[in-house]
Design a protein around this motif. Structure first.
Motif, PDB file in Angstrom:
ATOM      1  N   ASN A  57      63.195  35.153  79.024  1.00 39.63           N
ATOM      2  CA  ASN A  57      62.220  35.777  80.019  1.00 39.63           C
ATOM      3  C   ASN A  57      61.287  37.373  79.101  1.00 39.63           C
ATOM      4  O   ASN A  57      60.490  37.989  78.933  1.00 39.63           O
ATOM      5  CB  ASN A  57      61.949  35.705  81.173  1.00 39.63           C
ATOM      6  CG  ASN A  57      61.539  34.433  81.800  1.00 39.63           C
ATOM      7  OD1 ASN A  57      60.529  34.249  81.659  1.00 39.63           O
ATOM      8  ND2 ASN A  57      62.626  33.913  81.896  1.00 39.63           N
ATOM      9  N   ALA A  58      62.524  37.931  78.952  1.00 42.15           N
ATOM     10  CA  ALA A  58      62.408  39.387  78.598  1.00 42.15           C
ATOM     11  C   ALA A  58      61.560  39.283  77.038  1.00 42.15           C
ATOM     12  O   ALA A  58      60.664  40.226  77.337  1.00 42.15           O
ATOM     13  CB  ALA A  58      63.649  39.969  78.804  1.00 42.15           C
ATOM     14  N   SER A  59      62.178  38.495  76.453  1.00 41.38           N
ATOM     15  CA  SER A  59      61.772  38.389  75.148  1.00 41.38           C
ATOM     16  C   SER A  59      60.369  37.943  74.746  1.00 41.38           C
ATOM     17  O   SER A  59      59.573  38.511  74.611  1.00 41.38           O
ATOM     18  CB  SER A  59      63.158  37.238  73.901  1.00 41.38           C
ATOM     19  OG  SER A  59      63.795  37.934  73.995  1.00 41.38           O
ATOM     20  N   GLY A  60      59.835  36.492  75.388  1.00 42.75           N
ATOM     21  CA  GLY A  60      58.500  36.775  75.852  1.00 42.75           C
ATOM     22  C   GLY A  60      57.732  37.425  75.813  1.00 42.75           C
ATOM     23  O   GLY A  60      56.651  37.545  76.090  1.00 42.75           O
ATOM     24  N   ALA A  61      58.333  38.211  77.179  1.00 45.40           N
ATOM     25  CA  ALA A  61      57.342  39.079  78.250  1.00 45.40           C
ATOM     26  C   ALA A  61      56.590  39.918  76.753  1.00 45.40           C
ATOM     27  O   ALA A  61      56.209  40.737  76.599  1.00 45.40           O
ATOM     28  CB  ALA A  61      57.710  39.374  79.276  1.00 45.40           C
ATOM     29  N   PRO A  74      50.091  34.519  76.947  1.00 47.82           N
ATOM     30  CA  PRO A  74      51.170  33.012  76.503  1.00 47.82           C
ATOM     31  C   PRO A  74      52.355  33.290  74.763  1.00 47.82           C
ATOM     32  O   PRO A  74      51.225  33.624  73.579  1.00 47.82           O
ATOM     33  CB  PRO A  74      50.580  32.197  77.394  1.00 47.82           C
ATOM     34  CG  PRO A  74      49.440  32.367  76.614  1.00 47.82           C
ATOM     35  CD  PRO A  74      48.851  33.587  76.593  1.00 47.82           C
ATOM     36  N   PHE A  75      53.319  33.103  75.214  1.00 47.75           N
ATOM     37  CA  PHE A  75      54.072  33.177  73.868  1.00 47.75           C
ATOM     38  C   PHE A  75      54.925  31.487  74.432  1.00 47.75           C
ATOM     39  O   PHE A  75      55.522  31.918  75.034  1.00 47.75           O
ATOM     40  CB  PHE A  75      54.955  34.063  73.489  1.00 47.75           C
ATOM     41  CG  PHE A  75      54.526  35.417  72.851  1.00 47.75           C
ATOM     42  CD1 PHE A  75      54.358  35.122  71.686  1.00 47.75           C
ATOM     43  CD2 PHE A  75      52.746  36.230  73.179  1.00 47.75           C
ATOM     44  CE1 PHE A  75      53.872  36.593  70.263  1.00 47.75           C
ATOM     45  CE2 PHE A  75      52.916  36.748  72.386  1.00 47.75           C
ATOM     46  CZ  PHE A  75      52.209  36.774  71.190  1.00 47.75           C
ATOM     47  N   LEU A  76      55.526  31.303  73.418  1.00 48.51           N
ATOM     48  CA  LEU A  76      56.351  30.188  73.382  1.00 48.51           C
ATOM     49  C   LEU A  76      57.032  30.603  72.812  1.00 48.51           C
ATOM     50  O   LEU A  76      57.941  30.450  71.542  1.00 48.51           O
ATOM     51  CB  LEU A  76      56.015  28.878  72.427  1.00 48.51           C
ATOM     52  CG  LEU A  76      54.623  28.334  73.022  1.00 48.51           C
ATOM     53  CD1 LEU A  76      53.916  26.970  72.536  1.00 48.51           C
ATOM     54  CD2 LEU A  76      54.595  27.536  74.818  1.00 48.51           C
ATOM     55  N   THR A  77      58.894  30.359  73.418  1.00 49.68           N
ATOM     56  CA  THR A  77      60.174  30.136  72.456  1.00 49.68           C
ATOM     57  C   THR A  77      60.779  29.312  71.468  1.00 49.68           C
ATOM     58  O   THR A  77      60.348  28.157  71.559  1.00 49.68           O
ATOM     59  CB  THR A  77      61.132  29.788  73.694  1.00 49.68           C
ATOM     60  OG1 THR A  77      61.036  30.648  74.833  1.00 49.68           O
ATOM     61  CG2 THR A  77      62.420  30.124  72.569  1.00 49.68           C
ATOM     62  N   ILE A  78      60.447  29.067  70.201  1.00 44.66           N
ATOM     63  CA  ILE A  78      60.688  28.041  69.161  1.00 44.66           C
ATOM     64  C   ILE A  78      62.395  28.472  68.698  1.00 44.66           C
ATOM     65  O   ILE A  78      62.311  27.237  68.621  1.00 44.66           O
ATOM     66  CB  ILE A  78      60.270  29.879  67.772  1.00 44.66           C
ATOM     67  CG1 ILE A  78      58.438  28.980  67.698  1.00 44.66           C
ATOM     68  CG2 ILE A  78      60.256  28.217  66.651  1.00 44.66           C
ATOM     69  CD1 ILE A  78      57.710  28.025  68.527  1.00 44.66           C
ATOM     70  N   SER A  79      62.391  29.299  68.532  1.00 46.25           N
ATOM     71  CA  SER A  79      64.341  29.392  69.051  1.00 46.25           C
ATOM     72  C   SER A  79      64.861  30.656  69.522  1.00 46.25           C
ATOM     73  O   SER A  79      64.206  32.159  70.024  1.00 46.25           O
ATOM     74  CB  SER A  79      65.045  29.468  67.456  1.00 46.25           C
ATOM     75  OG  SER A  79      65.058  30.535  66.895  1.00 46.25           O
ATOM     76  N   LEU A  80      66.254  30.228  70.196  1.00 45.05           N
ATOM     77  CA  LEU A  80      66.663  31.533  70.710  1.00 45.05           C
ATOM     78  C   LEU A  80      68.172  31.195  70.511  1.00 45.05           C
ATOM     79  O   LEU A  80      68.818  29.987  71.526  1.00 45.05           O
ATOM     80  CB  LEU A  80      66.686  31.184  72.656  1.00 45.05           C
ATOM     81  CG  LEU A  80      66.920  32.192  73.207  1.00 45.05           C
ATOM     82  CD1 LEU A  80      66.565  33.622  73.066  1.00 45.05           C
ATOM     83  CD2 LEU A  80      66.709  32.235  74.798  1.00 45.05           C
TER      84      LEU A  80
END
Length: 135
Positions: A57-61, A74-80
């Motif tokens: 969530n910190a990364s997407g924000a 909005p951003f989508l997580t491709i990999s984490l």
């Protein structure tokens, strides 16, 4: 924490209980959780899935802040990729992220999750994709 806070925006946010702070001058989002027994695993320490949720969530924000000053694009997580470094017990946790590279549609982001006592609990690196605007 005051201006620039996002609370209760999603079901996950309401369930877990974290707050997003997108109002800092460094344009790096913070995901803050006041951890209690609901967030613990069977060993009495922070559950790894909760740690990954905070980092994500910190990364997407943070990605969102690159295109939207309100931090809501909005951003989508491709990999984490997450590295768990130390156990965390009850107290305040803060995940903070920063953009490390990328371009117009994909961003590379690194994040750190720290306990209020200064312990580095986990880190992550991820790739985040901007969601195209609908015509």
């Amino acid at each position: 924490m005051s201006e620039g806070l996002i609370r209760d925006e999603t079901g996950t946010q309401r369930l877990v209980g974290y707050v997003l702070d997108v109002g800092q001058p460094d344009r790096r989002a913070r995901c803050i959780l006041d951890m209690d027994e609901r967030h613990l695993n069977r060993h009495g320490v922070l559950h790894g899935g909760i740690a990954a949720t905070l980092l994500d969530n910190a990364s997407g924000a943070t990605a969102s802040l690159t295109v939207d000053p309100a931090g809501r694009a909005p951003f989508l997580t491709i990999s984490l990729n997450t590295q768990f470094l130390a156990p965390a017990r009850a107290g305040r946790l803060t995940a903070i992220a920063e953009v490390t590279g990328g371009g117009r549609s994909l961003l590379f982001i690194a994040a750190r999750l720290e306990h209020e006592d200064g312990t580095l609990v986990a880190t992550s690196t991820g790739v985040f994709k901007r969601v195209p605007e609908r015509a």
